[in-house]
Design a protein around this motif. Sequence first.
Motif, mmCIF file in Angstrom:
data_model
loop_
_atom_site.group_PDB
_atom_site.id
_atom_site.type_symbol
_atom_site.label_atom_id
_atom_site.label_comp_id
_atom_site.label_asym_id
_atom_site.label_seq_id
_atom_site.Cartn_x
_atom_site.Cartn_y
_atom_site.Cartn_z
ATOM 1 N N THR A 47 0.847 -1.191 0.000
ATOM 2 C CA THR A 47 0.000 0.000 0.000
ATOM 3 C C THR A 47 0.881 1.239 0.000
ATOM 4 O O THR A 47 2.037 1.199 0.405
ATOM 5 C CB THR A 47 -0.919 0.057 1.241
ATOM 6 O OG1 THR A 47 -0.101 0.103 2.417
ATOM 7 C CG2 THR A 47 -1.858 -1.125 1.315
ATOM 8 N N ASP A 50 -3.293 4.285 2.293
ATOM 9 C CA ASP A 50 -4.354 3.268 2.297
ATOM 10 C C ASP A 50 -4.707 2.767 0.902
ATOM 11 O O ASP A 50 -5.642 1.987 0.741
ATOM 12 C CB ASP A 50 -5.610 3.815 2.973
ATOM 13 C CG ASP A 50 -5.393 4.078 4.448
ATOM 14 O OD1 ASP A 50 -4.619 3.330 5.073
ATOM 15 O OD2 ASP A 50 -5.988 5.038 4.983
ATOM 16 N N GLU A 51 -3.963 3.210 -0.103
ATOM 17 C CA GLU A 51 -4.249 2.817 -1.484
ATOM 18 C C GLU A 51 -3.398 1.619 -1.894
ATOM 19 O O GLU A 51 -2.216 1.547 -1.539
ATOM 20 C CB GLU A 51 -3.969 3.989 -2.435
ATOM 21 C CG GLU A 51 -4.806 5.226 -2.162
ATOM 22 C CD GLU A 51 -6.289 4.999 -2.352
ATOM 23 O OE1 GLU A 51 -6.666 4.298 -3.309
ATOM 24 O OE2 GLU A 51 -7.082 5.522 -1.532
ATOM 25 N N LYS A 52 -3.981 0.705 -2.665
ATOM 26 C CA LYS A 52 -3.218 -0.445 -3.140
ATOM 27 C C LYS A 52 -2.048 0.018 -4.000
ATOM 28 O O LYS A 52 -2.167 0.963 -4.773
ATOM 29 C CB LYS A 52 -4.112 -1.383 -3.953
ATOM 30 C CG LYS A 52 -5.076 -2.167 -3.102
ATOM 31 C CD LYS A 52 -5.860 -3.152 -3.935
ATOM 32 C CE LYS A 52 -6.774 -3.962 -3.035
ATOM 33 N NZ LYS A 52 -7.553 -4.938 -3.807
ATOM 34 N N ALA A 53 -0.936 -0.685 -3.865
ATOM 35 C CA ALA A 53 0.270 -0.359 -4.621
ATOM 36 C C ALA A 53 0.807 -1.651 -5.235
ATOM 37 O O ALA A 53 0.038 -2.540 -5.578
ATOM 38 C CB ALA A 53 1.292 0.316 -3.700
#
Length: 182
Positions: A47, A50-53
Motif C-alpha cells: 500500500t 491506504d491505497e493499493k500499490a
Amino acid sequence: MPTTPKALIVATHGFEQSELFEPRRALLDAGVDVRLASLALDPIQGTILDEKADTITPDALIADMRVDDFDMLVLPGGVANPDKLRTDAATVRLVRDFMAAGKPVAAICHGPWLLAEAEVVDGRTVTAWPSIRTDLRHAGATVIDKEVAVDGNLITSRQPEDLPAFNAALLAALGVEQRADA
C-alpha cells in the motif's frame, strides 16, 4: 573471503510499499543476501498510505525461517501488515528469537507493533508511528520522537520520510556500505 550478510524481511498484505522496497533495495545494493518471508507464498499486496500499490512474491514461509540462517530481521510497517503478523505465533516467535540472539532487528512505522507483541521492548528506547507509541510505552519501552532510534541490536524509525536514516542504520548494523556501482 568474508561471508555475505543475510537479511530477512517479514511482511504480509498491507505493507507500506516504501518501507519494504527501499530497505530491501539498500541492502541488495550493499551486497546483502535478502530474503522475503510471508504467511503464504502468493504475492503480497503493498500500500501507499491506504491505497493499493505494488505486489511482491515472497521467497519463503515465515514458519520455515530460522534465526541461525540470517544476520538481520527487518519489519516494514503499514497498518494491516504488522497488525496481521502480530497474531501469527511463528512471526512473534521469530522476532523473539532474533532479539534473544542479539541480532539486529529493524522496524519502521507500525512495524514496532510486532516488537510489543513479542514482549521485547521492555527497557528499550524506540521510536514509531505516533498512533502506536502508547502501545510501546505499555510494553515497557521508552519512546522518543526521532527519525531513527538505535538501542543495541534494535533499530526503529517513525515513517517513510525517515527511510534514509533507517537504511543507513541497517547498513551500519551489518557493517556494510552501499556499493559504488549500485
